[in-house]
Design an enzyme around this catalytic site. Structure first.
Site, short mmCIF file in Angstrom:
data_model
loop_
_atom_site.label_atom_id
_atom_site.label_comp_id
_atom_site.label_asym_id
_atom_site.label_seq_id
_atom_site.Cartn_x
_atom_site.Cartn_y
_atom_site.Cartn_z
N GLU A 434 -7.72 116.94 40.04
CA GLU A 434 -6.34 117.45 40.25
C GLU A 434 -5.53 117.33 38.96
O GLU A 434 -4.34 117.00 38.99
CB GLU A 434 -5.69 116.74 41.44
CG GLU A 434 -6.48 117.03 42.72
CD GLU A 434 -5.74 116.79 44.00
OE1 GLU A 434 -4.50 116.62 43.95
OE2 GLU A 434 -6.39 116.77 45.04
C1 LIG Z 1 -15.28 114.59 43.04
C2 LIG Z 1 -14.64 115.82 42.53
C3 LIG Z 1 -13.92 116.64 43.38
C4 LIG Z 1 -13.35 117.81 42.89
N1 LIG Z 1 -12.73 118.66 43.76
C5 LIG Z 1 -12.35 119.90 43.33
C6 LIG Z 1 -11.89 120.89 44.25
O1 LIG Z 1 -11.81 120.66 45.45
N2 LIG Z 1 -11.57 122.11 43.76
C7 LIG Z 1 -11.63 122.41 42.44
O2 LIG Z 1 -11.31 123.54 42.06
N3 LIG Z 1 -12.05 121.49 41.54
C8 LIG Z 1 -12.43 120.25 41.95
N4 LIG Z 1 -12.88 119.32 41.05
C9 LIG Z 1 -12.86 119.63 39.64
C10 LIG Z 1 -11.86 118.79 38.87
O3 LIG Z 1 -10.57 119.20 39.14
C11 LIG Z 1 -12.26 118.88 37.39
O4 LIG Z 1 -13.34 118.00 37.23
C12 LIG Z 1 -11.14 118.55 36.45
O5 LIG Z 1 -10.18 119.55 36.48
C13 LIG Z 1 -11.63 118.39 35.02
O6 LIG Z 1 -12.43 119.47 34.63
P1 LIG Z 1 -13.88 119.20 33.99
O7 LIG Z 1 -14.56 118.19 34.82
O8 LIG Z 1 -14.56 120.50 33.81
O9 LIG Z 1 -13.58 118.52 32.60
P2 LIG Z 1 -13.31 119.28 31.19
O10 LIG Z 1 -12.19 120.25 31.37
O11 LIG Z 1 -14.58 119.77 30.65
O12 LIG Z 1 -12.78 118.05 30.36
C14 LIG Z 1 -13.63 117.05 29.81
C15 LIG Z 1 -12.74 116.01 29.12
O13 LIG Z 1 -11.95 116.65 28.10
C16 LIG Z 1 -10.57 116.44 28.34
N5 LIG Z 1 -9.83 117.65 27.94
C17 LIG Z 1 -10.06 118.92 28.34
N6 LIG Z 1 -9.18 119.76 27.77
C18 LIG Z 1 -8.38 119.00 26.98
C19 LIG Z 1 -7.27 119.28 26.11
N7 LIG Z 1 -6.81 120.51 25.97
N8 LIG Z 1 -6.70 118.24 25.47
C20 LIG Z 1 -7.15 116.98 25.65
N9 LIG Z 1 -8.18 116.66 26.44
C21 LIG Z 1 -8.79 117.66 27.10
C22 LIG Z 1 -10.45 116.16 29.82
O14 LIG Z 1 -9.30 115.41 30.13
C23 LIG Z 1 -11.73 115.36 30.07
O15 LIG Z 1 -11.52 114.04 29.69
C24 LIG Z 1 -13.46 118.14 41.52
C25 LIG Z 1 -14.17 117.29 40.67
C26 LIG Z 1 -14.78 116.17 41.15
C27 LIG Z 1 -15.61 115.34 40.22
#
Ligand SMILES: Cc1cc2nc3c(=O)[nH]c(=O)nc-3n(C[C@H](O)[C@H](O)[C@H](O)COP(=O)(O)OP(=O)(O)OC[C@H]3O[C@@H](n4cnc5c(N)ncnc54)[C@H](O)[C@@H]3O)c2cc1C
Length: 639
Positions: A434
């Protein structure tokens, strides 16, 4: 010159991500935001004090429902959910029976019409039985179909979906994709309009879909390719990321995998694939191109569920910490009487009070509907998830070896089954989903520096011509000539200010003074870094973190004051807790201010560069990485 110019960055991908985020951002602040004021040096306690009072009728309904929910909770075995990694059918049935899937849905559509405060209290209660129950209910109604339909749906869509959702048709929110996490601008899923315009064909893969494997209804974000409205070539161009309500049993939808995680066992979360899924045009929410705004607006309110769930974890941790610290005797004394453990107990107690205060205040502001609460919700999510994790970590430490042992193992050898290690695992995700903490900091920083971006105009743009910069400098200096003097003096310097808060007044004076300091330091940062400020994420993050502490202190002081007025006996305890919390929080503020421009930042940037360039690979020698060769970093989306 638009303020967006400050976000012009080096790579096209980054520029696109920022443009889309900017596009989705609310630009009209119809009402004053308390939290935004903190960043602008305009701390105004009257925006949150007296504490917002709920509608008595709604509050009564909330209290009654919470009693019913408590009865149901007492019949659920949280340890069984953990062990079997599944929420039993009879639990689902009981939750449906009492209306738990329609807590936030208006009564006219068959829901309970509870306030956000009571909805949060319900999540707090049920999540302490098992957090996957909180995840089930909040993925369904904080971000799932009911919330965007309530906010953006037509009357027909509300009539169609809200009663079903209230009755227990589980829903899910599908934004994330294998390639698209924090950066939804690059969305790959597509929704192609059919020739006759009556429907769209959905294609793509959605990842980590909470409730996805059991959902009856989905809200799906997908990109509509640019097209002419009527195909004549004369109509307005349409397309862009759009939101759709989709029946989960539509032909072409498959749940390919149920994901497993370090925590939140029992949560149904999957990979959902769409192949030429026909979705009637009537199922589109809002306009074409409005999908990202719908998703981000949904998340604005939706992320208030995390502070509620974390507040429950804080209370539970306090109970365990208290009992164990008096029960366990080492070196001749209960461990709580050793100062090193006692300070952890005090930290958990003060933080538990603050977590509940932050949740209650943010939810009450949202309920009151009089104030913008987007920054409050983001601050509450960021601060609660970070502090909640620290609380869980300290609880594990207080429990010693038992903190690391599973509840089942403890029970098997005849001890009380305390799932402290589970709490730590379960709380970890709150800092990621979120909107990760890093993204929350960027979102809040964007609002915190907004006033400077407006004032600085071309000055803040890397690509602005020199003449435009000179012109903006004149405008900016006029603005700052008016604004900066307002930051020199304020209520916080007047010894008797905020006197009605009694012994907490000094903390509010500190908040007021620190708010002005924060605004000045933000201005200096802006002046120093200008267009490069958006790349100074660590500095901006610290600015945000100071504001988050000031927000928490404000929440704590106003709540303790309200409790003191209501009932002096627990009120006195609340004031003591608030006082202790503010002392602890002030230390964190002082430390963060001290490190605002930490000299390590430059060294760290260079070091990170060296690591990323592979120049330090020798440091990785001497270990085995068995994950190597097991698959690509990101699974390909194509079937
Ligand atoms: C258990 C679980 C439930 C979930 N439920 C849902 C759901 O119901 N619906 C849905 O749509 N999604 C869901 N998600 C997805 C969740 O919202 C994403 O995991 C989250 O938005 C982060 O995206 P990512 O994991 O791809 O990380 P990435 O975007 O790849 O980020 C990796 C790291 O880089 C950092 N980062 C990325 N961009 C930047 C920036 N510009 N500046 C600084 N730091 C940055 C992030 O903070 C993180 O630490 C879920 C995930 C999990 C694990």
């Amino acid at each position: 010159m638009s303020v967006d110019a400050v976000h012009q960055s080096s790579t096209p991908g980054e520029r696109k991500a920022r443009e889309v985020a900017e596009e989705a951002r609310e630009k009209e602040w119809a009402r004053p935001s308390f939290a935004k004021g903190i960043y602008l040096g305009a701390f105004d306690v009257t925006l949150i004090h007296p504490y917002p009072v709920p509608d008595p009728e709604v509050a009564k309904r909330g209290t009654q429902f919470l009693e019913t929910l408590r009865e149901v909770c007492e019949t659920i075995d949280g340890a069984r959910i953990e062990r079997e990694d599944h929420i039993p059918d009879d639990t689902m049935a009981a939750l449906r029976r009492i209306g738990a899937f329609g807590m936030k849905i208006p009564r006219e559509f068959g829901g309970l019409g509870l306030s956000l405060v009571d909805y949060g209290r319900a999540l707090m209660l049920i999540s302490t039985v098992h957090p996957s129950l909180g995840a089930l209910l909040s993925a369904h109604q904080s971000i799932g179909v009911p919330e965007p339909v309530k906010m953006f749906g037509t009357p027909e869509q509300m009539q169609e979906y809200l009663p079903r959702c209230a009755a227990g048709a589980v829903s899910a929110f599908l934004l994330t994709e294998p390639d698209v996490g924090s950066d939804p601008a690059r969305m790959n899923s597509t929704a192609t309009p059919t020739e006759d315009g009556s429907a769209y064909l959905l294609d793509g893969v959605k990842l980590w879909t909470t409730n996805g494997p059991i959902a009856e209804l989905l809200v799906v974000m997908a990109a509509v390719p640019p097209h002419d409205g009527d195909g004549s070539g004369r109509g307005r161009r349409r397309g862009g990321i759009s939101a759709f309500v989709v029946e989960a049993d539509s032909p072409g939808i498959t749940v390919e995998h149920r994901n497993k995680f370090m925590g939140l066992r029992g949560m149904e979360n999957g990979v959902t694939r769409f192949r030429q899924v026909r979705v009637p045009a009537a199922n589109r929410l809002g306009r074409e191109g409005q999908g990202l705004k719908i998703a981000l607006t949904t998340l604005n309110t939706g992320r208030l569920s995390i502070p509620a769930i974390v507040a429950g974890a804080g209370k539970w941790s306090l109970g365990i910490a208290r009992q164990w610290s008096t029960e366990r005797v080492q070196w001749g004394r209960p461990i709580g009487e050793h100062e090193a453990v006692g300070s952890k107990v005090a930290f958990i107690a003060a933080t538990a009070f603050a977590l509940e205060s932050v949740f209650e205040l943010s939810a009450a502001l949202a309920d009151a509907g009089q104030k913008d609460f987007r920054i409050e919700a983001a601050l509450a999510k960021l601060w609660s998830s970070e502090m909640g994790y620290r609380v869980a970590d300290e609880l594990v430490q207080i429990r010693g070896g038992r903190g690391f042992e599973t509840a089942d193992s403890l029970a098997a050898r005849g001890e009380r089954a305390v799932p402290a290690e589970q709490l730590l695992r379960d709380m970890r995700i709150n800092r990621i989903f979120e909107g990760s903490s890093e993204i929350m900091r960027l979102l809040i920083a964007r609002e915190a520096v907004d006033v400077h971006l407006h004032a600085a105009g071309e000055l803040a743009s890397r690509e602005a011509p020199i003449l435009a910069k000179a012109h903006s400098a004149v405008g900016a200096s006029r603005f700052y000539a008016r604004w900066l003097p307002t930051l020199v003096a304020g209520q916080g310097m007047r010894p008797g200010a905020y006197g009605e808060f009694g012994q907490l007044a000094r903390h509010l004076r500190f908040v007021e003074r620190s708010s002005r300091t924060l605004a000045r330091r933000t201005f200096y940062a802006m002046a120093r870094w200008q267009a490069r400020l958006d790349r100074k994420e660590v500095l901006l993050g610290r600015i945000v973190d100071v504001g988050a502490e000031l927000f928490a202190m404000s929440a704590v002081c106003t709540r303790a004051d309200a409790m003191r007025r209501q009932d002096p006996a627990p009120g006195a305890d609340a004031v003591r807790l608030a006082d202790a919390f503010c002392e602890q929080s002030r230390e964190r503020v002082a430390e963060t201010f001290r490190r605002l421009n930490a000299s390590t930042d430059r060294t760290d940037t260079r070091l990170a560069r060296a690591v990323l360039d592979g120049r330090l690979r020798w440091l990785e020698d001497g270990v085995i990485d068995q994950s190597e060769g097991t698959g690509p970093w990101i699974a390909p989306s194509a079937p």
